[in-house]
Design a protein around this motif. Structure first.
Motif, PDB file in Angstrom:
ATOM      1  N   LEU A 346       0.859  -1.179   0.000  1.00 57.48           N
ATOM      2  CA  LEU A 346       0.000   0.000   0.000  1.00 57.48           C
ATOM      3  C   LEU A 346       0.896   1.229   0.000  1.00 57.48           C
ATOM      4  O   LEU A 346       1.759   1.376   0.865  1.00 57.48           O
ATOM      5  N   TRP A 347       0.711   2.110  -0.969  1.00 56.52           N
ATOM      6  CA  TRP A 347       1.516   3.334  -1.021  1.00 56.52           C
ATOM      7  C   TRP A 347       0.943   4.339  -0.038  1.00 56.52           C
ATOM      8  O   TRP A 347      -0.129   4.889  -0.242  1.00 56.52           O
ATOM      9  N   ASP A 348       1.665   4.579   1.044  1.00 59.24           N
ATOM     10  CA  ASP A 348       1.156   5.463   2.090  1.00 59.24           C
ATOM     11  C   ASP A 348       2.320   5.963   2.946  1.00 59.24           C
ATOM     12  O   ASP A 348       2.581   5.458   4.038  1.00 59.24           O
ATOM     13  N   PRO A 349       3.069   6.949   2.442  1.00 64.56           N
ATOM     14  CA  PRO A 349       4.230   7.449   3.189  1.00 64.56           C
ATOM     15  C   PRO A 349       3.875   7.966   4.574  1.00 64.56           C
ATOM     16  O   PRO A 349       4.697   7.848   5.502  1.00 64.56           O
ATOM     17  N   VAL A 354       4.440   7.141  10.572  1.00 60.55           N
ATOM     18  CA  VAL A 354       3.871   6.834  11.894  1.00 60.55           C
ATOM     19  C   VAL A 354       4.514   5.572  12.459  1.00 60.55           C
ATOM     20  O   VAL A 354       4.880   5.512  13.643  1.00 60.55           O
ATOM     21  N   ALA A 355       4.669   4.549  11.625  1.00 59.35           N
ATOM     22  CA  ALA A 355       5.252   3.295  12.083  1.00 59.35           C
ATOM     23  C   ALA A 355       6.717   3.464  12.469  1.00 59.35           C
ATOM     24  O   ALA A 355       7.181   2.903  13.473  1.00 59.35           O
ATOM     25  N   VAL A 366      -3.790   3.709  12.799  1.00 58.61           N
ATOM     26  CA  VAL A 366      -3.397   4.099  11.450  1.00 58.61           C
ATOM     27  C   VAL A 366      -4.625   4.431  10.609  1.00 58.61           C
ATOM     28  O   VAL A 366      -5.730   3.960  10.854  1.00 58.61           O
ATOM     29  N   ARG A 367      -4.364   5.252   9.599  1.00 57.83           N
ATOM     30  CA  ARG A 367      -5.373   5.578   8.590  1.00 57.83           C
ATOM     31  C   ARG A 367      -4.766   5.160   7.253  1.00 57.83           C
ATOM     32  O   ARG A 367      -3.949   5.845   6.668  1.00 57.83           O
ATOM     33  N   LEU A 368      -5.171   3.962   6.803  1.00 61.57           N
ATOM     34  CA  LEU A 368      -4.509   3.310   5.685  1.00 61.57           C
ATOM     35  C   LEU A 368      -5.113   3.718   4.346  1.00 61.57           C
ATOM     36  O   LEU A 368      -6.307   3.554   4.104  1.00 61.57           O
ATOM     37  N   PRO A 379     -10.392   5.718   3.143  1.00 62.95           N
ATOM     38  CA  PRO A 379      -9.314   5.199   3.985  1.00 62.95           C
ATOM     39  C   PRO A 379      -9.833   4.177   4.988  1.00 62.95           C
ATOM     40  O   PRO A 379     -11.023   4.149   5.308  1.00 62.95           O
ATOM     41  N   ILE A 380      -8.920   3.355   5.489  1.00 59.26           N
ATOM     42  CA  ILE A 380      -9.251   2.347   6.491  1.00 59.26           C
ATOM     43  C   ILE A 380      -8.683   2.778   7.828  1.00 59.26           C
ATOM     44  O   ILE A 380      -7.466   2.927   7.985  1.00 59.26           O
ATOM     45  N   GLU A 381      -9.570   3.013   8.787  1.00 63.07           N
ATOM     46  CA  GLU A 381      -9.145   3.343  10.152  1.00 63.07           C
ATOM     47  C   GLU A 381      -8.949   2.044  10.918  1.00 63.07           C
ATOM     48  O   GLU A 381      -9.858   1.203  10.987  1.00 63.07           O
ATOM     49  N   ALA A 382      -7.760   1.830  11.475  1.00 62.22           N
ATOM     50  CA  ALA A 382      -7.479   0.557  12.139  1.00 62.22           C
ATOM     51  C   ALA A 382      -6.403   0.735  13.200  1.00 62.22           C
ATOM     52  O   ALA A 382      -5.702   1.755  13.243  1.00 62.22           O
TER      53      ALA A 382
END
Length: 516
Positions: A346-349, A354-355, A366-368, A379-382
């Motif tokens: 998943l492209w998400d700088p 955050v990680a 995270v908000r993926l 987005p996916i909140e997880a």
């Protein structure tokens, strides 16, 4: 590499070959979501760095270098730039790249042969052919050189491109596992032309159609098409024959399916071969409309499969078609599977940052993905656990074998039963190496989702007996007729449904978009 084939001294009669390229597959639709592609997106190599980067790799440039060594040619490495497929590039970026290529060719000195790696579907925003612009510049600089180009199966080939070149070849296969083979052929023909052993004549047939992404797997119409052009290529006096499917995500005048045939001095033969392929395409075009399946149904089919591991390509969001690489539709469906699953990448700088800040072992909210509006899905909140951090640097093992690819800083985050590899660079996943880099064994997963539509088939064939593709809405969807279009491609099949008669193809598709 011997001294004769390298950049050292010359011998009498030794051919000199400049090697370079400007490679970009450009989506005009993605400018709205990503902006024009920046210069920083391009990996640029100059001079001897080209040999260091590409020698021994299953790439176009790797094939050129192998052919030069076989020929005993003196390699003059010039300039090579390539970016991941994406939005069309801006005029300023193109000018910088063009000057890089021209200065590299000037530095290379006098050369009888120029071997260029081009894509064929490059666009200078909003609608100008990058490939034609580059060839014009090369021809102005080196009007007497033999110019050979090797291009992607998805190239959009306007008439001027073939007039600017002496030799044109393109890939026959999708996944593109024959890049080096096809460029070796182009180089061999270029050297033969320079010696006067052949006199290449190029015929172009453009059809008013665009093929949706169509893998050349066993039993597919694209495989039959590839076998047809390969058989034509084996006929007397036919030097090369390529069918270019076209790139359906560029809404430009250049976009179309086309056939390019190179013969030894026989323009009539080139025309006949192109007509034959055109007739076949007209008769069989409807077979290229595949049955599309949504993410949830694809997951259901995967779980019902007897295969130990199933790999699903995220067909709507393939960075290799220029997509954003952060669409969440397939990932969301995967998170509901109560078995071990994996998703790459998943492209998400922002999530990677955050990680990294939290560190390995930390639990993070995270908000993926979903960062580019309609193109990405929501987005996916997880909440997940950071399992590993890597530099994202891998060496490809199937397509582009031996070539290093950089996914940028990556984070492995586990959410429920799903291991998610989040990348800071937008890249297509060609093989399992990015998964293995994070300490994961692909075989342990019930389902793996990857950002790819067809190229993953070559790289994951030994990992999974079942390979599927999931489709969702998006600007690079496989159902290309559903993509909103304002430009010239609205009039092409399958966007325009009027079926042409097969008999029309022979004489009416040579250099235009009209059947009659």
């Amino acid at each position: 590499m011997s001294a004769a084939a390298g950049t050292g001294g010359t011998r009498a009669g030794e051919p000199r070959a400049a090697v370079g390229g400007l490679v970009h597959e450009s989506s005009t639709f993605m400018v709205e979501y990503l902006g024009t592609a920046p210069l920083s997106a391009f990996a640029c190599h100059r001079g001897s760095a080209i040999e260091t980067e590409f020698a021994g790799t299953a790439t176009v440039t790797g094939g050129y270098l192998t052919a030069c060594a076989t020929e005993g040619a003196l390699v003059r490495p010039a300039f090579h730039a390539r970016a991941e497929p994406g939005a069309a590039i801006g005029e300023d970026v193109y000018r910088t790249l063009e000057e890089g290529l021209l200065s590299g060719l000037r530095d290379a000195g006098p050369c009888e042969v120029v071997l260029l790696d081009l894509h064929g579907a490059g666009v200078i925003s909003p609608d100008r052919s990058l490939d034609v612009a580059a060839l014009r510049a090369v021809r102005t600089l080196l009007p007497d050189a033999v110019v050979a180009v090797t291009m992607d199966l998805h190239g959009n080939i306007p008439p001027e491109l073939t007039r600017l070149t002496d030799v044109v070849t393109g890939y026959h296969l999708y996944p593109h596992t024959d890049c080096a083979e096809r460029s070796r052929l182009a180089a061999e023909l270029a050297f033969a032309t320079a010696r006067g052993a052949v006199r290449p004549v190029t015929g172009l047939r453009r059809l008013p159609m665009l093929l949706p992404p169509s893998p050349t797997t066993d039993g597919s119409p694209a495989r039959e098409l590839a076998e047809l052009v390969k058989s034509i290529e084996g006929r007397p006096d036919v030097l090369a024959c390529t069918v270019f499917h076209g790139f359906p995500y560029a809404d430009t005048e250049q976009a179309a399916t086309s056939v390019v045939t190179v013969t030894d001095g026989d323009s009539g033969l080139a025309q006949e071969c192109g007509d034959e392929v055109a007739r076949w395409l007209v008769r069989h075009r409807e077979r290229f409309r595949g049955e599309l399946v949504g993410p949830e149904e694809t997951i259901r089919l995967a779980r019902a499969s007897d295969a130990g591991t199933v790999v699903i390509g995220d067909g709507t969001d393939n960075p290799g078609c220029g997509a954003t690489g952060d669409s969440t539709h397939l990932l969301r469906a995967l998170l509901d599977v109560p078995e071990p699953t994996c998703f790459a990448t998943l492209w998400d700088p922002e999530t990677v940052a955050v990680a990294v800040a939290a560190g390995v072992g930390a639990t993070v909210a995270v908000r993926l993905g979903g960062r580019h509006g309609w193109a990405s899905g929501p987005p996916i909140e997880a909440t997940g656990t950071v399992r590993a951090l890597t530099d994202g640097s891998v060496v490809q093992t199937a397509m582009r074998r031996g070539k290093r690819t950089e996914f940028g800083r990556c984070a492995l985050i586990t959410v429920g039963t799903t291991d998610i590899i989040v990348a800071s660079e937008r890249r297509q996943v060609l093989d399992p190496e990015i998964i293995r880099l994070h300490g994961l064994a692909p075989e342990r997963y019930r389902i793996i989702g990857v950002k790819s539509v067809n190229h993953f088939r070559a790289g994951f064939a030994e990992v999974a007996a079942c390979l599927l593709v999931a489709d969702a809405p998006g600007p690079t969807a496989r159902r290309i007729e559903d993509i909103p279009r304002k430009g010239p491609t609205r009039g092409l099949w399958p966007m325009a449904a009027r079926p042409p008669r097969a008999a029309d193809a022979a004489g009416a598709v040579r250099e235009g978009h009209a059947w009659t």
